[in-house]
Write a protein that holds these residues in place. Structure first.
Motif, mmCIF file in Angstrom:
data_model
loop_
_atom_site.group_PDB
_atom_site.id
_atom_site.type_symbol
_atom_site.label_atom_id
_atom_site.label_comp_id
_atom_site.label_asym_id
_atom_site.label_seq_id
_atom_site.Cartn_x
_atom_site.Cartn_y
_atom_site.Cartn_z
ATOM 1 N N LEU A 34 14.280 -7.194 -2.678
ATOM 2 C CA LEU A 34 15.620 -6.834 -3.160
ATOM 3 C C LEU A 34 16.673 -7.352 -2.186
ATOM 4 C CD1 LEU A 34 14.908 -3.055 -3.941
ATOM 5 C CD2 LEU A 34 14.872 -4.958 -5.571
ATOM 6 N N TYR A 35 17.831 -7.742 -2.736
ATOM 7 C CA TYR A 35 18.942 -8.218 -1.909
ATOM 8 C C TYR A 35 20.201 -7.450 -2.310
ATOM 9 C CZ TYR A 35 15.555 -12.001 -1.604
ATOM 10 O OH TYR A 35 14.396 -12.715 -1.450
ATOM 11 N N PHE A 36 21.013 -7.091 -1.316
ATOM 12 C CA PHE A 36 22.234 -6.336 -1.612
ATOM 13 C C PHE A 36 23.465 -6.961 -0.951
ATOM 14 C CE2 PHE A 36 18.829 -3.234 -2.153
ATOM 15 C CZ PHE A 36 19.152 -2.696 -3.393
ATOM 16 N N ARG A 76 22.778 -10.573 -1.236
ATOM 17 C CA ARG A 76 22.485 -10.831 -2.641
ATOM 18 C C ARG A 76 23.269 -12.037 -3.160
ATOM 19 N NH1 ARG A 76 25.712 -9.412 -6.358
ATOM 20 N NH2 ARG A 76 26.641 -7.640 -5.266
ATOM 21 N N ALA A 88 13.548 -4.928 1.197
ATOM 22 C CA ALA A 88 14.974 -5.092 0.881
ATOM 23 C C ALA A 88 15.716 -5.666 2.073
ATOM 24 C CB ALA A 88 15.575 -3.755 0.474
ATOM 25 N N PHE A 121 19.683 -6.508 3.454
ATOM 26 C CA PHE A 121 21.088 -6.173 3.190
ATOM 27 C C PHE A 121 21.898 -6.163 4.485
ATOM 28 C CE2 PHE A 121 18.371 -2.296 2.913
ATOM 29 C CZ PHE A 121 18.779 -1.629 4.050
#
Lengths: 151, 83, 151, 83
Positions: free
Chosen positions: D4-6, D10, D75, D77
């Protein structure tokens, strides 16, 4: 703003009024003091708050002024009730709104610490053994003294 | 001058307030306390321990050696316990 | 209690629920964070809060648990919003209720300091120059570090 | 495994998440970062400065040397800015 009153206040309304229309405010810190049902292992059925009309308002205005001189605040509020209050009832509300949370927290904490040692209110607790005047606490003097060091 | 009493000081004295002409030889709060203690046992009880009583003159906290005059409002009360 | 939601919350209702029916509570401290219309001398027309669903809830639950392990608290509350918010809108509410005001204040301050450095939220500000991701602030790291010293 | 990327990570990577089979020779988060940077310039931008990126494995903060396996949720971020 300061208010000294016998009647209850609406916490949500009071806080909302402090920030409404001012989008420069980033943080609002508030503290509500409530009547507890116990003190020193004795059951409290009610509490009567006596105060010194005139001096009370002057003391609270001075406390508020002090807060504004120490921090950059958009709004402050002190509401203190007097008269007979039952457990669970609101006694006092202090709040501070600022662009930054640090100032809001410190000012709010300062307001209640100073109020507790400077504002002329006295609590009489109704206990099973009769009415008892609450003793001033050393811890309240200590709490306020840390603000004096910052002078 | 007007003298006010609050909380247990009021209960000991037996009244919330009184009007008084500055008595002969009374120039400070401590003079007034000494004079009151000679008038009635209620005052003796109230002022049995000066360290337990706070004083305000014209609604400002003062020390016992603060000077007083006839137009003043003088209040005696225990350390405050609001909040 | 923790809540992560897009919709606004009623500050008064949320705080009232924390103390209702518990007459052992003597103090309730709360902090509300609001969207400011300015940041770094730039006008902010809106802000979008992105978060990491799942981890957010775990992080907030852990922050709340830490507060209860450090202070004697009756209730704590964390509500954090996500999505698009305009200046003046509420972003976050943290609150702590305790028998004593010191614990309520410290726990509330701790909740927001930890949240600011541990909870996976990111702010995108709409400025005249376009969308800008807010940089983490050194002052937030410093704010949380004082709680680590108390471990 | 799921990645996941934020926030700006992202945006740099160009997608919010992807599913991947653990690549040959990748045992830690830093191995994975090195592998990703060889795949596309978006990852190079996102991971240009490792100190600017935070990592969570299975929703817990970890360091770059943390071990990873195929079932993990990973993840990436920026430092958080909520509250």
């Amino acid at each position: 703003m300061i208010r000294v009153q016998a009647v209850d206040f609406d916490l949500g309304d009071e806080l909302k009024k402090m920030t409404d229309g001012n989008t420069g405010i980033g943080g609002l810190c508030s503290f509500v003091g409530l009547v507890r049902d116990m003190a020193n292992d004795e059951r409290i059925s009610a509490m009567t708050l006596e105060h010194y009309p005139g001096m009370t308002e002057k003391a609270l205005a001075e406390i508020e002024k002090q807060a504004h001189s120490r921090w950059n605040l958009d709004e402050t509020l002190i509401i203190h009730r007097y008269g007979r209050l039952e457990p669970g009832e609101q006694i006092v509300l202090v709040a501070a709104a600022s662009a930054h949370r640090g100032a809001a927290f410190e000012a709010c904490h300062f307001l209640i610490d100073w109020l507790k040692t400077k504002a002329p209110f006295w609590k009489l607790e109704d206990t099973p053994g009769g009415g008892k005047w609450v003793d001033a606490r050393t811890s309240d003097d200590e709490a306020v003294s840390r603000w004096n060091k910052l002078n | 001058m007007k003298i006010l009493y609050f909380a247990w000081v009021r209960e000991a004295v037996g009244k919330p307030e009184e009007d008084l002409n500055l008595p002969e030889g009374v120039a400070s709060v401590s003079d007034l306390v000494a004079w009151l203690k000679q008038q009635d046992t209620g005052y003796e009880t109230a002022f049995a321990n000066n360290a337990a009583v706070r004083v305000a003159v014209n609604q400002e906290y003062v020390d016992l050696d603060h000077g007083i005059s006839n137009g003043d409002e003088i209040a005696f009360f225990p350390p405050v316990t609001g909040g």
